[in-house]
Design a protein around this motif. Structure first.
Motif, PDB file in Angstrom:
ATOM      1  N   SER A 110      -6.953  -2.040   2.277  1.00  0.00           N
ATOM      2  CA  SER A 110      -6.326  -2.022   2.922  1.00  0.00           C
ATOM      3  C   SER A 110      -5.310  -0.385   3.310  1.00  0.00           C
ATOM      4  CB  SER A 110      -4.978  -3.102   2.345  1.00  0.00           C
ATOM      5  OG  SER A 110      -4.283  -2.875   2.960  1.00  0.00           O
ATOM      6  N   LYS A 111      -5.220  -0.399   4.455  1.00  0.00           N
ATOM      7  CA  LYS A 111      -4.621   0.546   4.922  1.00  0.00           C
ATOM      8  C   LYS A 111      -2.752   0.765   4.653  1.00  0.00           C
ATOM      9  CE  LYS A 111      -8.052   3.054   8.032  1.00  0.00           C
ATOM     10  NZ  LYS A 111      -8.426   3.873   8.924  1.00  0.00           N
ATOM     11  N   TRP A 112      -2.528  -0.730   5.012  1.00  0.00           N
ATOM     12  CA  TRP A 112      -1.417  -1.573   5.440  1.00  0.00           C
ATOM     13  C   TRP A 112      -0.259  -0.976   4.145  1.00  0.00           C
ATOM     14  CZ3 TRP A 112      -0.980  -1.599   9.785  1.00  0.00           C
ATOM     15  CH2 TRP A 112      -2.731  -1.878  10.487  1.00  0.00           C
ATOM     16  N   LYS A 113      -1.357  -0.450   3.283  1.00  0.00           N
ATOM     17  CA  LYS A 113      -0.161  -0.147   1.577  1.00  0.00           C
ATOM     18  C   LYS A 113       0.392   1.406   3.004  1.00  0.00           C
ATOM     19  CE  LYS A 113      -2.559  -0.769  -2.622  1.00  0.00           C
ATOM     20  NZ  LYS A 113      -4.304  -1.100  -1.491  1.00  0.00           N
ATOM     21  N   ASN A 114       0.067   2.074   3.591  1.00  0.00           N
ATOM     22  CA  ASN A 114       0.936   3.268   4.400  1.00  0.00           C
ATOM     23  C   ASN A 114       2.513   2.217   5.220  1.00  0.00           C
ATOM     24  OD1 ASN A 114       1.967   4.975   6.933  1.00  0.00           O
ATOM     25  ND2 ASN A 114       0.094   5.870   6.057  1.00  0.00           N
ATOM     26  N   LYS A 115       3.481   3.149   4.934  1.00  0.00           N
ATOM     27  CA  LYS A 115       4.792   2.113   5.476  1.00  0.00           C
ATOM     28  C   LYS A 115       4.537   3.076   6.949  1.00  0.00           C
ATOM     29  CE  LYS A 115       8.612   5.190   5.278  1.00  0.00           C
ATOM     30  NZ  LYS A 115       9.686   5.304   4.267  1.00  0.00           N
ATOM     31  N   GLU A 116       4.728   4.018   7.589  1.00  0.00           N
ATOM     32  CA  GLU A 116       4.047   5.132   8.929  1.00  0.00           C
ATOM     33  C   GLU A 116       3.514   3.701   9.629  1.00  0.00           C
ATOM     34  OE1 GLU A 116       4.016   6.511   6.190  1.00  0.00           O
ATOM     35  OE2 GLU A 116       6.186   7.124   6.021  1.00  0.00           O
ATOM     36  N   LEU A 117       1.715   2.874   8.974  1.00  0.00           N
ATOM     37  CA  LEU A 117       1.259   1.514   9.954  1.00  0.00           C
ATOM     38  C   LEU A 117       2.635   0.270   9.973  1.00  0.00           C
ATOM     39  CD1 LEU A 117      -1.871   3.130   8.298  1.00  0.00           C
ATOM     40  CD2 LEU A 117      -1.458   3.583  10.273  1.00  0.00           C
ATOM     41  N   ARG A 118       2.361   0.091   8.804  1.00  0.00           N
ATOM     42  CA  ARG A 118       3.321  -1.488   9.027  1.00  0.00           C
ATOM     43  C   ARG A 118       4.401  -0.996  10.036  1.00  0.00           C
ATOM     44  NH1 ARG A 118       2.835  -0.464   3.643  1.00  0.00           N
ATOM     45  NH2 ARG A 118       5.895  -0.558   3.332  1.00  0.00           N
ATOM     46  N   GLN A 119       5.069   0.320   9.898  1.00  0.00           N
ATOM     47  CA  GLN A 119       5.941   0.131  11.224  1.00  0.00           C
ATOM     48  C   GLN A 119       5.857   0.268  12.611  1.00  0.00           C
ATOM     49  OE1 GLN A 119       7.856   4.292   9.131  1.00  0.00           O
ATOM     50  NE2 GLN A 119       9.928   2.893   8.575  1.00  0.00           N
ATOM     51  N   ALA A 120       4.559   0.685  12.282  1.00  0.00           N
ATOM     52  CA  ALA A 120       4.023   1.356  13.876  1.00  0.00           C
ATOM     53  C   ALA A 120       3.216  -0.164  14.877  1.00  0.00           C
ATOM     54  CB  ALA A 120       2.623   1.905  13.639  1.00  0.00           C
ATOM     55  N   ILE A 121       2.916  -0.673  13.729  1.00  0.00           N
ATOM     56  CA  ILE A 121       2.351  -2.644  13.691  1.00  0.00           C
ATOM     57  C   ILE A 121       3.999  -3.969  14.487  1.00  0.00           C
ATOM     58  CG2 ILE A 121       1.702  -4.969  13.658  1.00  0.00           C
ATOM     59  CD1 ILE A 121      -0.866  -2.798  13.346  1.00  0.00           C
TER      60      ILE A 121
END
Length: 319
Positions: A110-121
Motif C-alpha cells: 500500500s502506498k497510502w501510508k504516505n501522508k502526501e498521497l492521502r492529502q493528494a486524493i
C-alpha cells in the motif's frame, strides 16, 4: 419494548404491542405518560407505529395525506419525491453523521501510508460535486470527522480545497495509476462521483460493490450517538488501535492525543479539537460530508428531529 404494556417511565408509556428484533407485533401504540417527571415534555400526541406497511407504501400514504404521518430514513431520491407533494414535506436533520473513504494502508504494498498521497486524493475530489451527485445536496461538507456545532468541532479547519492539478502532479509522480473504491449499494452514486473525479486526474478508478479485498478506499458511514465524546465513538472507531473500521498501522500521534483525552476530563473539548486538527493534517481518510437524515412528514404534524438520529417524539404535535 419487549413486554406488552401498559408500562414506561419516559415521556411515553407503551400501551399496546411489542417491538424487538426477533419479535414485532403488527402495531405498537404509545401514549403520553402524564406522570412523567418533566411536565414541560409530556407529549401531546398518541403514537401508532405500523410494523407491516412497506416503506414505499408508507411514503405514498404521506404524500397523498393518508394514514401515515412520519416516515424515517428517506433516501435522497425518496426525499425529492416527497418534496413535490402538497400534503407533506421533507424535514432535514443536520445529524451527527460522517461519510468518509477509509484508506487501505494495510494491504500489501500500500502506498497510502504516505501522508502526501492521502492529502493528494483529498485535493483530487470535488466534495461539493460528490455531495450533489451522491446525496442530491442533502449534507454538510466536513474538514475532518466532526460537524459544525458539535462538541469538539474545530472551526479553524477548512475542508481540503479542490486542486486537481496539484493532486495530479503528486499522484503521477508516485506512479498511482489504478484505484479501487469499495462501497455498498447505498453509496454507489457517491463512489461513482469520486471515480469520475479521479479519472479527471489520470487515475483509472473502479467501483467495487462485491465486498472483495484489494480496495484502496472503502466508503463508511457512521454516526456519533454520544453527547460529548466523539473520540470514543467516532475517531477511535476509524483510527484507534481497537477501532472497528481501522485499516492502518497503529499511529502513535493519534494514540497519544487519545490518551490525553481519556485522562483529562476537564480538557475534553480542547483536546478533541487538537485531535481533529491532527486527523485532518494526516489525511487519515478521504473526508467527504455529513449526510443529512431525511424524514417525510405530513402537513398535519409538527416534527422536530434529533441530531443523534434517535427518533424522539416528545416535542411532536398535531396541527
Amino acid at each position: 419494548m419487549d413486554e406488552a404494556g401498559p408500562w414506561g417511565t419516559g415521556p411515553f408509556v407503551l400501551k399496546e404491542g411489542v417491538s424487538v428484533l426477533d419479535k414485532r407485533s403488527p402495531t405498537v401504540i404509545m401514549e403520553p405518560n402524564n406522570d412523567y417527571w418533566n411536565p414541560t415534555r409530556i407529549p401531546k400526541v398518541r403514537i401508532k407505529f405500523d410494523n407491516i406497511i412497506s416503506k414505499a407504501e408508507a411514503i405514498d400514504e404521506v404524500i397523498k395525506g393518508g394514514k401515515i404521518d412520519i416516515v424515517t430514513e428517506l433516501t435522497p431520491a425518496e426525499a425529492m419525491k416527497v418534496s413535490e407533494s402538497s400534503k407533506a414535506g421533507v424535514v432535514e436533520s443536520r445529524a451527527k453523521t460522517v461519510l468518509v473513504g477509509v484508506f487501505n494502508q494495510n494491504k500489501s504494498g500500500s502506498k497510502w501510508k504516505n501522508k502526501e498521497l492521502r492529502q493528494a486524493i483529498n485535493h483530487a475530489v470535488d466534495k461539493n460535486l460528490v455531495l450533489q451527485e451522491g446525496h442530491l445536496g442533502y449534507g454538510t461538507i466536513m474538514p475532518a470527522m466532526i460537524t459544525g456545532g458539535s462538541f469538539g468541532y474545530n472551526s479553524s479547519l477548512s475542508p481540503y480545497a479542490y486542486e486537481p492539478k496539484k493532486a495530479q502532479a503528486v499522484l503521477k509522480g508516485a506512479g498511482i495509476k489504478d484505484f479501487v473504491i469499495a462501497t455498498g449499494a447505498g453509496h454507489k452514486a457517491v463512489a461513482d462521483s469520486i471515480a469520475k473525479n479521479l479519472s479527471a486526474v489520470g487515475i483509472s478508478a473502479k467501483v467495487d460493490t462485491s465486498g472483495s479485498d484489494g480496495w484502496d478506499i472503502k466508503l463508511v458511514e457512521h454516526f456519533d450517538w454520544s453527547p460529548n465524546h466523539p473520540y470514543g465513538v467516532v475517531h477511535r472507531e476509524f483510527f484507534g488501535q481497537d477501532g472497528g473500521f481501522r485499516s492502518m498501522p497503529v499511529n502513535k500521534g493519534f494514540e497519544d492525543i487519545g490518551k490525553k483525552i481519556v485522562n483529562s476530563p476537564d480538557n475534553q473539548e480542547s483536546l478533541t479539537r487538537e485531535l481533529e486538527a491532527y486527523v485532518h493534517e494526516q489525511a487519515f481518510a478521504l473526508f467527504l460530508y455529513a449526510p443529512s437524515k431525511l424524514y417525510a412528514v405530513s402537513n398535519r404534524v409538527n416534527f422536530t428531529p434529533y441530531r443523534t438520529t434517535v427518533l424522539e417524539l416528545a416535542e411532536t404535535t398535531v396541527r
